[in-house]
Design a protein around this motif. Structure first.
Motif, PDB file in Angstrom:
ATOM      1  N   MET A 175       0.819  -1.211   0.000  1.00  0.00           N
ATOM      2  CA  MET A 175       0.000   0.000   0.000  1.00  0.00           C
ATOM      3  C   MET A 175       0.852   1.260   0.000  1.00  0.00           C
ATOM      4  N   THR A 176       1.978   1.240   0.711  1.00  0.00           N
ATOM      5  CA  THR A 176       2.789   2.444   0.796  1.00  0.00           C
ATOM      6  C   THR A 176       3.656   2.655  -0.432  1.00  0.00           C
ATOM      7  N   HIS A 177       3.925   1.602  -1.181  1.00  0.00           N
ATOM      8  CA  HIS A 177       4.756   1.761  -2.380  1.00  0.00           C
ATOM      9  C   HIS A 177       3.918   2.019  -3.622  1.00  0.00           C
ATOM     10  N   CYS A 178       2.749   1.393  -3.697  1.00  0.00           N
ATOM     11  CA  CYS A 178       1.926   1.636  -4.882  1.00  0.00           C
ATOM     12  C   CYS A 178       0.556   1.011  -4.771  1.00  0.00           C
ATOM     13  N   HIS A 179      -0.547   1.736  -4.880  1.00  0.00           N
ATOM     14  CA  HIS A 179      -1.887   1.221  -5.042  1.00  0.00           C
ATOM     15  C   HIS A 179      -2.559   1.819  -6.255  1.00  0.00           C
ATOM     16  N   HIS A 180      -4.055   2.922  -4.555  1.00  0.00           N
ATOM     17  CA  HIS A 180      -5.087   3.864  -4.866  1.00  0.00           C
ATOM     18  C   HIS A 180      -5.495   4.486  -3.608  1.00  0.00           C
ATOM     19  N   ILE A 211      -0.780  -5.886  -9.458  1.00  0.00           N
ATOM     20  CA  ILE A 211      -0.348  -5.151  -8.276  1.00  0.00           C
ATOM     21  C   ILE A 211      -0.960  -3.753  -8.379  1.00  0.00           C
ATOM     22  N   SER A 212      -1.855  -3.433  -7.468  1.00  0.00           N
ATOM     23  CA  SER A 212      -2.596  -2.179  -7.571  1.00  0.00           C
ATOM     24  C   SER A 212      -1.689  -0.963  -7.449  1.00  0.00           C
ATOM     25  N   CYS A 213      -2.056   0.081  -8.168  1.00  0.00           N
ATOM     26  CA  CYS A 213      -1.280   1.314  -8.191  1.00  0.00           C
ATOM     27  C   CYS A 213      -2.182   2.481  -7.798  1.00  0.00           C
ATOM     28  N   LYS A 214      -1.797   3.165  -6.748  1.00  0.00           N
ATOM     29  CA  LYS A 214      -2.614   4.253  -6.216  1.00  0.00           C
ATOM     30  C   LYS A 214      -2.798   5.370  -7.227  1.00  0.00           C
ATOM     31  N   SER A 215      -1.732   5.706  -7.970  1.00  0.00           N
ATOM     32  CA  SER A 215      -1.829   6.820  -8.914  1.00  0.00           C
ATOM     33  C   SER A 215      -2.780   6.516 -10.067  1.00  0.00           C
ATOM     34  N   LEU A 216      -2.999   5.237 -10.362  1.00  0.00           N
ATOM     35  CA  LEU A 216      -3.944   4.838 -11.406  1.00  0.00           C
ATOM     36  C   LEU A 216      -5.354   4.647 -10.857  1.00  0.00           C
ATOM     37  N   ARG A 217      -5.492   4.780  -9.535  1.00  0.00           N
ATOM     38  CA  ARG A 217      -6.788   4.624  -8.858  1.00  0.00           C
ATOM     39  C   ARG A 217      -7.400   3.250  -9.143  1.00  0.00           C
ATOM     40  N   GLU A 218      -6.558   2.217  -9.044  1.00  0.00           N
ATOM     41  CA  GLU A 218      -7.028   0.849  -9.226  1.00  0.00           C
ATOM     42  C   GLU A 218      -7.535   0.292  -7.894  1.00  0.00           C
ATOM     43  N   VAL A 219      -8.460  -0.654  -7.984  1.00  0.00           N
ATOM     44  CA  VAL A 219      -8.914  -1.343  -6.788  1.00  0.00           C
ATOM     45  C   VAL A 219      -7.710  -2.003  -6.120  1.00  0.00           C
ATOM     46  N   ASP A 220      -7.592  -1.803  -4.825  1.00  0.00           N
ATOM     47  CA  ASP A 220      -6.460  -2.314  -4.057  1.00  0.00           C
ATOM     48  C   ASP A 220      -6.423  -3.845  -4.066  1.00  0.00           C
ATOM     49  N   THR A 221      -5.243  -4.415  -4.273  1.00  0.00           N
ATOM     50  CA  THR A 221      -5.066  -5.872  -4.192  1.00  0.00           C
ATOM     51  C   THR A 221      -4.045  -6.259  -3.128  1.00  0.00           C
ATOM     52  N   SER A 222      -3.586  -5.312  -2.317  1.00  0.00           N
ATOM     53  CA  SER A 222      -2.490  -5.587  -1.386  1.00  0.00           C
ATOM     54  C   SER A 222      -2.823  -6.681  -0.374  1.00  0.00           C
ATOM     55  N   THR A 223      -4.064  -6.699   0.116  1.00  0.00           N
ATOM     56  CA  THR A 223      -4.443  -7.720   1.094  1.00  0.00           C
ATOM     57  C   THR A 223      -4.517  -9.100   0.440  1.00  0.00           C
ATOM     58  N   ILE A 224      -5.009  -9.159  -0.792  1.00  0.00           N
ATOM     59  CA  ILE A 224      -5.056 -10.428  -1.519  1.00  0.00           C
ATOM     60  C   ILE A 224      -3.656 -10.963  -1.752  1.00  0.00           C
ATOM     61  N   ILE A 225      -2.763 -10.100  -2.246  1.00  0.00           N
ATOM     62  CA  ILE A 225      -1.382 -10.508  -2.504  1.00  0.00           C
ATOM     63  C   ILE A 225      -0.722 -10.973  -1.210  1.00  0.00           C
TER      64      ILE A 225
END
Length: 281
Positions: free
Chosen positions: A17-22, A108-122
């Motif tokens: 989440m801190t390196h790259c989401h949404h 891998i979700s990217c915050k700047s692209l406003r993608e649905v977060d996948t960090s918990t799944i990963i």
């Protein structure tokens, strides 16, 4: 969950989440009542041929839809986005089709692209890979190789396998800690059961609109060909979508090179679309 497992999960999720989401007024929430199956061949999510249009007409309509959805995502409140991130990931993690899968590709979700977060799944997949061999899943994540829609899905087994690229998007190192080439899912000896996909917009017939690079459409066509050649069951193509990304007042424009999805997961639940999804979800 033991303290050790909880620590691994928390560490992994925090790292990702801190390196790259949404609601947008022209969009309506995707509700279970409109999850209508498409009449097509078993195992395929191909929408009716009549909606496939010329590249020129589709390009113009795609630009308009992308512009509208980008604005809707920009206006989407951080609190609502965070809530939907949790709900969407919980629907995936608690589903029988996710729990039973032995191999998957996931973005891998990217915050700047406003993608649905996948960090918990990963993090959940990696945690179980480290601690419980009985529920271990093979996980492949994307690595973009060039600007010509060339993307590989490489296998990872730990959070340390990631590196941020020039756009600060997390990707797997091309080699592992022993300097061996990572396994490419297109060269693997065993199939995957599930593909978790991003996108910019979706409709209730499974049409997916990406961001214009064509990376996922190219990869999905290659994997479909591979599965046919190997006589494997096609994996479920499941897209994760915020409520504002689901278009209800029109159809997503589609050309022959666009690949639809089998199902959508939104904050309202899991919605199978193709015959394969209704059979397996």
């Amino acid at each position: 969950m033991s303290g050790d497992r909880g620590g691994v999960l928390s560490k992994a999720a925090f790292f990702l989440m801190t390196h790259c989401h949404h609601h947008h007024p022209t969009l309506r929430t995707f509700l279970p009542s409109i999850a209508v199956p498409v009449r097509c061949a078993a195992g395929s999510a191909t929408p009716p041929a009549a909606v496939v249009m010329s590249d020129t007409a589709a390009l113009q309509q795609k630009r308009a839809v992308r512009s509208r959805i980008r604005k809707a995502l920009k206006d989407f409140s951080p609190a609502q986005r965070a809530q939907e991130d949790v709900e969407i990931q919980n629907f995936v993690l608690n589903s029988s089709w996710f729990k039973s899968c032995k191999g998957l590709c996931a973005y891998i979700s990217c915050k700047s692209l406003r993608e649905v977060d996948t960090s918990t799944i990963i993090a959940d997949v990696l945690k179980n890979s480290e601690h419980d061999l009985q529920v271990m899943k093979k996980l492949y994540v994307p690595r973009v190789e060039d600007k010509n829609s060339h993307m590989r899905m490489l296998r990872i087994s730990t959070i340390e396998d990631f590196v941020a690229n020039s756009m600060n998007i997390l990707e797997p190192y091309p080699v592992d800690s022993d300097q061996n080439e990572r396994e490419d899912v297109l060269l693997a000896s065993q199939p995957v059961d599930l593909l978790l996909l991003p996108g910019l917009a979706f409709d209730r017939h499974g049409r997916r609109l990406g961001r214009g690079g064509g990376y996922y459409d190219v990869f999905l066509r290659k994997y479909e060909e591979l599965a046919n050649q190997q006589n494997w069951k096609q994996p479920l193509r499941v897209a994760l979508a915020y409520s504002v990304q689901i278009v209800e007042d029109e159809l997503i424009p589609m050309t022959e090179t666009d690949v639809p999805v089998d199902a959508l997961v939104s904050s309202n639940g899991v919605f199978p679309i193709s015959p394969a999804a209704f059979e397996r979800m």
